[in-house]
Design an enzyme around this catalytic site. Structure first.
Site, PDB file in Angstrom:
ATOM      1  N   GLU A   1       0.828  -1.207   0.000  1.00 21.13           N
ATOM      2  CA  GLU A   1       0.000   0.000   0.000  1.00 21.13           C
ATOM      3  C   GLU A   1       0.863   1.258   0.000  1.00 21.13           C
ATOM      4  OE1 GLU A   1      -2.996   0.174  -0.679  1.00 21.13           O
ATOM      5  OE2 GLU A   1      -3.675  -1.874  -0.364  1.00 21.13           O
TER       6      GLU A   1
ATOM      7  N   TYR B   1      -6.633   5.683   5.017  1.00 23.01           N
ATOM      8  CA  TYR B   1      -6.745   4.638   4.008  1.00 23.01           C
ATOM      9  C   TYR B   1      -5.892   3.414   4.349  1.00 23.01           C
ATOM     10  CZ  TYR B   1      -5.770   1.793   0.016  1.00 23.01           C
ATOM     11  OH  TYR B   1      -5.582   0.699  -0.783  1.00 23.01           O
TER      12      TYR B   1
ATOM     13  N   ASP C   1      -9.830   3.832  -1.644  1.00 24.93           N
ATOM     14  CA  ASP C   1      -8.707   4.385  -2.404  1.00 24.93           C
ATOM     15  C   ASP C   1      -9.255   5.059  -3.663  1.00 24.93           C
ATOM     16  OD1 ASP C   1      -9.399   2.316  -4.132  1.00 24.93           O
ATOM     17  OD2 ASP C   1      -7.363   1.519  -4.321  1.00 24.93           O
TER      18      ASP C   1
END
Length: 339
Positions: free
Chosen positions: A43, A126, A144
């Site tokens: 990520e 997030y 996202d």
């Protein structure tokens, strides 16, 4: 009232057949969850970097730093060198700091809930939701860029971004199923990447078409609505490639703050707020390179010449070593000087 019941089940049924195979994922049907370290690393890498690039770089980074402990104990210089070419180098520092905090504060064990994850360096709304849902199966609302696009179209959110983010998260929560939260989050990502694309969304093949407020309409491509784009500023400067008799080039460690902070680079100035070294006026003009950053366009004049002088605060490196350790901008300048 728009129906949402059944949305998650329909999407998960599609995901079970069409899930992207990515090196950091646990595929549907494997009866396991992804490693939280792998989720964190992927990520962070995926922020402002394409999936295609991360697919290649993720295994390389993992070879060097296979687990949290190895990353936490590694010198920062090694972490930054391994990150070269991925851009946005503050992410690498934050990742390193996060690994250290996890080792120091949690004994190397990831907390499962979003609040505890968000207390770690470099982890925001997030990333904490993604780790919580994907690695631990928690009912976190993951949003996202791909998921934003899906939700704005399904719920027909016409407010401009980024002001619409809170509304989008609320609509995203309404669509969630009662189980398989990690698979669901990744299914939404895949839907946005493969079907509900920014341009020419493939509404005919969409597994949740019947739930979407704008499916098949001209309006679909206009969502999400973005605020007026800020004009990119052009900044000019100079980079210097000094060469020794044995072919080595002079490199330097950049200041910790500012662009490419703490990374290995080339001497120079003007483009980064530092003065252009006086020696630049005595060197041969090797041409120019252009490099695009988020809010600025860098136009760099490359100066080069031989020297037998002391490196000062710099370090001599052979070109291949320098290429492997420096961000793309400096590699471009180096190539220009050597061509």
């Amino acid at each position: 009232m728009r129906k949402t019941e059944g949305f998650g089940a329909a999407l998960l049924a599609w995901y079970d057949t069409h899930a992207r195979v990515l090196p950091w994922r646990a595929q549907p049907g494997e009866n396991r969850r992804a490693d939280p370290y792998h989720v964190l690393l992927s990520e962070v890498m995926l922020q402002q970097t394409t999936v295609a690039v991360v697919e290649k770089r993720f295994p390389q980074f993992l070879d060097q730093f296979p687990d949290l402990k190895t990353l936490a104990e590694a010198p920062e210089a090694d972490v930054m060198a391994a990150w070269a070419g991925l851009g946005y180098y503050r992410r690498a520092r934050s990742l390193h700091a996060c690994a250290k905090a996890l080792m120091a504060q949690h004994g190397g064990v990831f907390p499962q809930d979003e609040k505890a994850l968000k207390a770690l360096p470099g982890i925001g709304d997030y990333t904490s939701a993604a780790i919580s849902a994907i690695a631990f199966g928690e009912p976190a609302v993951v949003v996202d860029g791909n998921i934003e696009r899906v939700v704005t179209r399904v719920a027909r959110v016409t407010d401009e971004m980024p002001g619409a983010k809170k509304l989008i998260k609320g609509e995203a929560a309404k669509l969630m199923p009662d189980a398989r939260f990690g698979d669901y989050a990744q299914a939404m990502m895949d839907l946005g990447a493969r079907v509900c694309r920014p341009k020419a969304p493939d509404c005919l093949l969409c597994p949740v078409r019947s739930y979407c407020a704008v499916a098949g309409s001209a309006e679909a491509e206009s969502l999400p609505r973005k605020a007026h784009k800020r004009k990119r500023k052009t900044v000019q400067g100079v980079m210097i490639v000094l060469r020794r008799e044995d072919g080595a080039v002079l490199c330097e460690e950049r200041p910790a703050d500012g662009l490419f902070g703490g990374m290995l680079g080339l001497p120079g100035g003007g483009w980064d707020g530092r003065a252009v070294p006086e020696v630049a006026a005595t060197l041969r003009d090797a041409g120019g390179v252009t490099h695009i950053l988020t809010h600025r366009r860098l136009e760099i004049d490359v100066k080069t010449g031989p020297t037998d002088g002391s490196p000062g605060d710099g370090v001599w490196m052979q070109p291949d070593e320098a290429r492997a350790a420096m961000p793309t901008l400096f590699v471009k300048a180096l190539e220009r000087a050597l061509s």
